[in-house]
Design a protein around this motif. Structure first.
Motif, PDB file in Angstrom:
ATOM      1  N   LEU A 114      61.747  48.252  49.536  1.00 26.98           N
ATOM      2  CA  LEU A 114      62.078  48.059  48.035  1.00 26.98           C
ATOM      3  C   LEU A 114      61.813  46.320  48.061  1.00 26.98           C
ATOM      4  O   LEU A 114      62.626  45.526  48.659  1.00 26.98           O
ATOM      5  N   ILE A 115      60.761  45.791  47.291  1.00 28.24           N
ATOM      6  CA  ILE A 115      60.507  44.474  47.434  1.00 28.24           C
ATOM      7  C   ILE A 115      60.929  43.774  46.159  1.00 28.24           C
ATOM      8  O   ILE A 115      60.164  44.209  44.927  1.00 28.24           O
ATOM      9  N   VAL A 116      61.583  42.793  46.167  1.00 31.67           N
ATOM     10  CA  VAL A 116      61.729  41.883  45.205  1.00 31.67           C
ATOM     11  C   VAL A 116      61.200  40.432  45.239  1.00 31.67           C
ATOM     12  O   VAL A 116      61.355  39.732  46.166  1.00 31.67           O
ATOM     13  N   VAL A 144      51.403  31.702  41.141  1.00 39.03           N
ATOM     14  CA  VAL A 144      51.119  31.676  39.717  1.00 39.03           C
ATOM     15  C   VAL A 144      50.373  32.906  39.250  1.00 39.03           C
ATOM     16  O   VAL A 144      50.618  33.519  38.205  1.00 39.03           O
ATOM     17  N   ASP A 145      49.067  32.893  39.662  1.00 39.40           N
ATOM     18  CA  ASP A 145      48.178  34.236  39.543  1.00 39.40           C
ATOM     19  C   ASP A 145      48.953  35.602  39.833  1.00 39.40           C
ATOM     20  O   ASP A 145      48.640  36.403  39.231  1.00 39.40           O
ATOM     21  N   SER A 146      49.651  35.470  40.843  1.00 34.15           N
ATOM     22  CA  SER A 146      50.216  36.777  41.163  1.00 34.15           C
ATOM     23  C   SER A 146      51.298  37.021  40.271  1.00 34.15           C
ATOM     24  O   SER A 146      51.440  38.237  39.590  1.00 34.15           O
ATOM     25  N   ALA A 147      52.200  36.202  39.759  1.00 31.47           N
ATOM     26  CA  ALA A 147      53.195  36.391  38.431  1.00 31.47           C
ATOM     27  C   ALA A 147      52.318  36.863  37.331  1.00 31.47           C
ATOM     28  O   ALA A 147      52.869  37.844  36.633  1.00 31.47           O
ATOM     29  N   VAL A 148      51.322  36.174  36.900  1.00 34.18           N
ATOM     30  CA  VAL A 148      50.793  36.721  35.880  1.00 34.18           C
ATOM     31  C   VAL A 148      49.945  37.977  35.727  1.00 34.18           C
ATOM     32  O   VAL A 148      50.153  38.786  34.826  1.00 34.18           O
ATOM     33  N   LYS A 149      49.666  38.437  37.182  1.00 35.83           N
ATOM     34  CA  LYS A 149      49.086  39.808  37.194  1.00 35.83           C
ATOM     35  C   LYS A 149      50.269  40.848  37.227  1.00 35.83           C
ATOM     36  O   LYS A 149      50.146  41.893  36.763  1.00 35.83           O
ATOM     37  N   PHE A 150      51.349  40.485  37.456  1.00 37.03           N
ATOM     38  CA  PHE A 150      52.664  41.324  37.462  1.00 37.03           C
ATOM     39  C   PHE A 150      53.129  41.387  35.934  1.00 37.03           C
ATOM     40  O   PHE A 150      53.742  42.194  35.604  1.00 37.03           O
ATOM     41  N   ILE A 167      59.849  43.855  40.754  1.00 32.20           N
ATOM     42  CA  ILE A 167      60.057  44.898  41.688  1.00 32.20           C
ATOM     43  C   ILE A 167      59.535  45.985  42.164  1.00 32.20           C
ATOM     44  O   ILE A 167      58.958  46.495  41.157  1.00 32.20           O
ATOM     45  N   SER A 168      59.206  46.230  43.345  1.00 28.42           N
ATOM     46  CA  SER A 168      58.141  46.859  43.666  1.00 28.42           C
ATOM     47  C   SER A 168      58.779  48.136  44.691  1.00 28.42           C
ATOM     48  O   SER A 168      59.467  47.718  45.434  1.00 28.42           O
ATOM     49  N   TYR A 169      58.531  49.268  44.350  1.00 32.55           N
ATOM     50  CA  TYR A 169      59.098  50.544  45.056  1.00 32.55           C
ATOM     51  C   TYR A 169      58.025  51.713  45.237  1.00 32.55           C
ATOM     52  O   TYR A 169      57.748  52.198  44.092  1.00 32.55           O
ATOM     53  N   GLY A 170      57.561  52.043  46.296  1.00 31.33           N
ATOM     54  CA  GLY A 170      56.322  52.804  46.219  1.00 31.33           C
ATOM     55  C   GLY A 170      55.130  52.448  45.554  1.00 31.33           C
ATOM     56  O   GLY A 170      54.638  51.413  45.684  1.00 31.33           O
ATOM     57  N   ASN A 171      54.596  53.285  44.440  1.00 32.12           N
ATOM     58  CA  ASN A 171      53.688  52.899  43.580  1.00 32.12           C
ATOM     59  C   ASN A 171      54.241  52.424  42.462  1.00 32.12           C
ATOM     60  O   ASN A 171      53.477  52.015  41.357  1.00 32.12           O
ATOM     61  N   ASP A 172      55.534  52.081  42.003  1.00 37.86           N
ATOM     62  CA  ASP A 172      56.259  51.885  41.055  1.00 37.86           C
ATOM     63  C   ASP A 172      56.402  50.210  41.032  1.00 37.86           C
ATOM     64  O   ASP A 172      57.140  49.833  42.039  1.00 37.86           O
ATOM     65  N   VAL A 173      56.139  49.570  40.033  1.00 39.18           N
ATOM     66  CA  VAL A 173      56.460  48.140  39.678  1.00 39.18           C
ATOM     67  C   VAL A 173      57.260  47.916  38.641  1.00 39.18           C
ATOM     68  O   VAL A 173      56.833  48.355  37.205  1.00 39.18           O
ATOM     69  N   PHE A 231      66.770  49.496  40.177  1.00 44.39           N
ATOM     70  CA  PHE A 231      66.712  49.932  41.432  1.00 44.39           C
ATOM     71  C   PHE A 231      66.819  51.432  41.487  1.00 44.39           C
ATOM     72  O   PHE A 231      65.863  52.243  41.999  1.00 44.39           O
ATOM     73  N   THR A 232      67.751  51.671  40.667  1.00 40.07           N
ATOM     74  CA  THR A 232      68.394  53.200  40.801  1.00 40.07           C
ATOM     75  C   THR A 232      66.881  54.188  39.909  1.00 40.07           C
ATOM     76  O   THR A 232      66.763  55.159  40.754  1.00 40.07           O
ATOM     77  N   LYS A 233      66.605  53.718  38.992  1.00 40.32           N
ATOM     78  CA  LYS A 233      65.500  54.302  38.152  1.00 40.32           C
ATOM     79  C   LYS A 233      64.374  54.474  39.028  1.00 40.32           C
ATOM     80  O   LYS A 233      63.583  55.678  38.947  1.00 40.32           O
ATOM     81  N   MET A 234      63.823  53.201  39.788  1.00 42.92           N
ATOM     82  CA  MET A 234      62.623  53.454  40.381  1.00 42.92           C
ATOM     83  C   MET A 234      62.978  54.495  41.562  1.00 42.92           C
ATOM     84  O   MET A 234      61.973  55.155  41.894  1.00 42.92           O
ATOM     85  N   ILE A 235      63.957  54.261  42.277  1.00 42.50           N
ATOM     86  CA  ILE A 235      64.251  55.208  43.414  1.00 42.50           C
ATOM     87  C   ILE A 235      64.221  56.678  43.149  1.00 42.50           C
ATOM     88  O   ILE A 235      63.681  57.508  43.791  1.00 42.50           O
ATOM     89  N   SER A 236      64.738  56.912  41.869  1.00 46.81           N
ATOM     90  CA  SER A 236      64.853  58.276  41.525  1.00 46.81           C
ATOM     91  C   SER A 236      63.399  58.914  41.059  1.00 46.81           C
ATOM     92  O   SER A 236      63.332  59.912  41.091  1.00 46.81           O
ATOM     93  N   SER A 237      62.804  57.834  40.314  1.00 47.70           N
ATOM     94  CA  SER A 237      61.577  58.360  39.771  1.00 47.70           C
ATOM     95  C   SER A 237      60.359  58.751  40.949  1.00 47.70           C
ATOM     96  O   SER A 237      59.656  59.489  41.106  1.00 47.70           O
TER      97      SER A 237
END
Length: 683
Positions: free
Chosen positions: A61-63, A110-116, A142-148, A168-174
């Motif tokens: 789980l990456i923040v 900066v480019d990464s932030a805009v992409k997110f 926040i990234s977890y699996g394929n969810d962002v 975090f909880t919703k992402m993990i549950s999904s």
């Protein structure tokens, strides 16, 4: 070696050993992150629920934190709080909790932030030259699996831990509904049949067990072998106790044999009973059909595991709408904000009980200001939902405004009788047909108008023992009736008064209430407060019914009624919360983008009633309104002037006293140790 020990003992080693000690202390401090939180609501400590979320992460789980360093002072403090909070998560989590602080001076970040999808926000910077505008990044991805998921912009510290943990909880549950299970832990799926029923037709019963096993295998394959199967023919000596524990439908024969078939999903002490029962006609039996009905089992597992899934919203009786109906009414529904807050963590699903049953995966039901009575069949469905351990939330006014009162046609308000009281009365809760007024009310000082029917519940009058209101300051209520849960106490149910009016409140009936903004006084028939206006009752409730209404029973070919799973007493503890004020869910009080006390109260109610008690205190950290309680205007004025003039004056006087004392001390030392020294500084 001897020379080394001598060097260590000598003064020459002091500076080196000091530096080594500082380095080691910093290493230990970095690894053993710890701080003491002395705030009353533990604003700066991570809640137990937050720690549990990151404790057993199976995947990274990456923040990614996208914050500019050179921020205005206000947001600089927010950034510092965020970093401290993430360090707490990191300390509580395992190696799969990863935090990256992105250097926003680099173009690739900066480019990464805009992409997110994180954008710069406009901040005001105050300096000697006036006010200037600055564009800053203040968001996280926040990234977890394929969810962002992104949280952007982050403007304040209030409720930040709740936003992070719930995300975090919703992402993990999904990604994995069963991620909360420990290694090797499985959900048990059990099917039971009484021995006396099994002996009637063993061949059919064996086929029934096999059909359920086939259903289990289908679901277990989809859930990566996280289920455990159990089937059992229960001896007659154990049948009654087991059926009573799980709430199975039991048909007792003339010879006192216990006939039942039932299915349960369980995890530890928690369980959900599936709606499974049989029919009997003479000497033949009709067993449930399990052919490829995966929803039966999946809904039971979801109900057991997902405490933040669906909330049922009862419709069909002119209730306030759960969703925005602007397209139908030409304007925004005043109640659409309620659904917005519920939808932050839950899916609000409308249920028309005249057309459908309550789905098994519902943990709670909401009844919000119905204007038409329920049918007996609808009340029965709600009652049996509570008997199965479901939770019921009721927002219901005691009085309604009379739109014709201004034309002299009748009183300003009239009583609202509703047959929902049949259920509430059975659960020990009474709604009174009155309106509560309070001298500690909202005041329009410009026009000297007192709105006695709109008042704040002071923080001293909310329960500090229940997570719903534990960290609360004041919140507003409007056109509120009084409640009583004394009968619930007499029934042995756990009763909590979450909110109560002040000692200066009183209650009027529609006949005695004459609204005025100038000096209202209690009538001779008024009841004097304080009054309960928000109550919670928990425990094993008794049904408001003695049997299933005949209209809900179907007949077989011989004209006999089918069996039903009627429960006279709840088999699992449930919760019933009643608020005598439906106006509290108006958009005037609720704004999900700028949550005030009423919005936080509604959100806390939903979390507590759905088994997420830890989230209640987490949400209100640093966000509940704390109002200064002034008991004396004279004292308040004194403290104001003391802060403005008294403290500076005190500092000046203290400085003079210190100066005089030092001068006298210097003179005394000089007289004692060097009395012949006549040197003075010539001016």
């Amino acid at each position: 070696m001897k020379k080394i020990f001598e060097w260590i003992k000598s003064p020459k080693s002091d500076i080196v050993l000091f530096i080594i000690g500082i380095v080691l202390l910093n290493i230990v401090g970095y690894k053993a992150f710890k701080r003491v939180d002395l705030t009353s609501s533990n604003v700066y400590s991570l809640s137990k629920a937050s720690k549990e979320v990151v404790k057993n992460l199976e995947d990274p789980l990456i923040v990614n934190v996208f914050f500019d360093e050179d921020l205005p002072a206000t947001y600089s403090q927010v950034y510092k709080y965020l970093k401290d909070l993430l360090e707490e998560y990191k300390s509580a989590g395992n190696k799969n909790f990863i935090v990256n602080y992105m250097d926003m001076t680099k173009q690739e970040n900066v480019d990464s932030a805009v992409k997110f999808g994180i954008r710069k926000v406009q901040d005001s910077v105050y300096n000697n030259n006036g006010v200037s505008v600055k564009l800053d990044f203040r968001g996280i991805a926040i990234s977890y699996g394929n969810d962002v998921q992104i949280i952007d912009p982050i403007d304040s510290t209030g409720g930040l831990e709740y936003m992070l943990t719930s995300t975090f909880t919703k992402m993990i549950s999904s990604v994995d509904m069963l991620s909360s299970l420990k290694a090797g832990q499985k959900i048990k799926v059990s099917i039971y049949m009484s021995e006396s029923l099994y002996k009637i037709d063993e061949k059919s019963c064996d086929a029934e067990f096999q059909a359920f096993r086939d259903l289990f295998d289908q679901v277990n394959a989809k859930m990566e072998d996280r289920l455990e199967y159990e089937s059992k023919v229960v001896p007659d000596a154990e049948a009654a106790a087991l059926a009573d524990k799980y709430g199975f439908y039991v048909k007792t024969t003339r010879t006192n044999e216990q006939h039942f078939i039932g299915a349960v999903v369980s995890l530890g002490e928690n369980f959900r009973t599936l709606p499974v029962y049989h029919m009997e006609s003479g000497v033949s039996i009709v067993l449930p059909d399990f052919s490829d009905d995966q929803n039966l089992l999946v809904q039971g597992i979801q109900s057991l595991m997902n405490t933040t899934s669906k909330i049922g919203y009862i419709t069909g009786h002119n209730e306030t709408p759960s969703k925005d109906v602007s397209s139908m009414q030409g304007g925004q529904s005043p109640y659409s904000m309620f659904a917005a807050i519920a939808g932050d963590s839950y899916t609000v699903t409308d249920i028309d009980l005249s057309k459908e049953d309550i789905p098994l995966d519902m943990n709670s039901l909401i009844i919000c200001e119905p204007h038409l009575d329920y049918s007996d069949e609808e009340l029965y469905k709600i009652d049996q939902f509570v008997m199965r351990g479901g939770n019921l939330i009721v927002f219901k006014d005691s009085l309604n405004q009379n739109p014709y009162a201004q034309y002299g046609q009748g009183p300003a308000f009239y009583s609202v009788d509703h047959n929902i009281d049949k259920l509430l009365g059975a659960y020990g809760i009474e709604r009174n047909s009155d309106i509560v007024l309070d001298t500690e009310c909202m005041i329009d000082y410009q026009n000297n108008a007192h709105y006695y029917w709109q008042f704040e519940i002071p923080k001293e009058r909310v329960s500090k023992s229940n997570p719903i209101t534990k960290n609360f300051g004041n919140f507003t209520m409007f056109l509120t009736g009084s409640l009583s849960a004394e009968k619930a106490k007499e029934m042995g149910l756990k009763t909590t008064v979450l909110a109560r009016t002040s000692d200066s409140s009183w209650a009027e009936t529609p006949e005695t209430f004459a609204p005025s903004t100038q000096g209202m006084q209690p009538s001779g028939e008024a009841k004097h407060g304080p009054f309960d206006v928000l109550v919670l009752v928990e425990g094993n409730f008794k049904s408001a019914y003695t049997k299933t209404p005949d209209s809900l029973l179907k007949t077989n070919s011989e004209g006999e009624y089918e069996a039903s799973n009627f429960l006279s007493v709840s088999k699992q503890p449930g919760k019933v919360l009643v608020c005598s004020n439906a106006n509290i869910v108006l958009s005037n009080y609720i704004n999900p983008n700028n949550p005030g006390p009423s919005a936080l109260l509604i959100a806390n109610i939903l979390d507590y009633m759905n088994g997420n008690e830890d989230l209640c205190e987490m949400r209100t950290k640093g966000r509940s309104t704390e109002v200064l309680n002034v008991k004396s205007k004279a004292l308040a004025k004194f403290m104001q002037y003391f802060n403005e003039f008294g403290i500076p004056l005190f500092v000046i006087i203290a400085g003079i006293i210190v100066y005089v004392l030092r001068k006298n001390r210097k003179r005394l030392i000089n007289e004692r140790y060097n009395p012949d020294d006549k040197r003075t500084i010539q001016k």
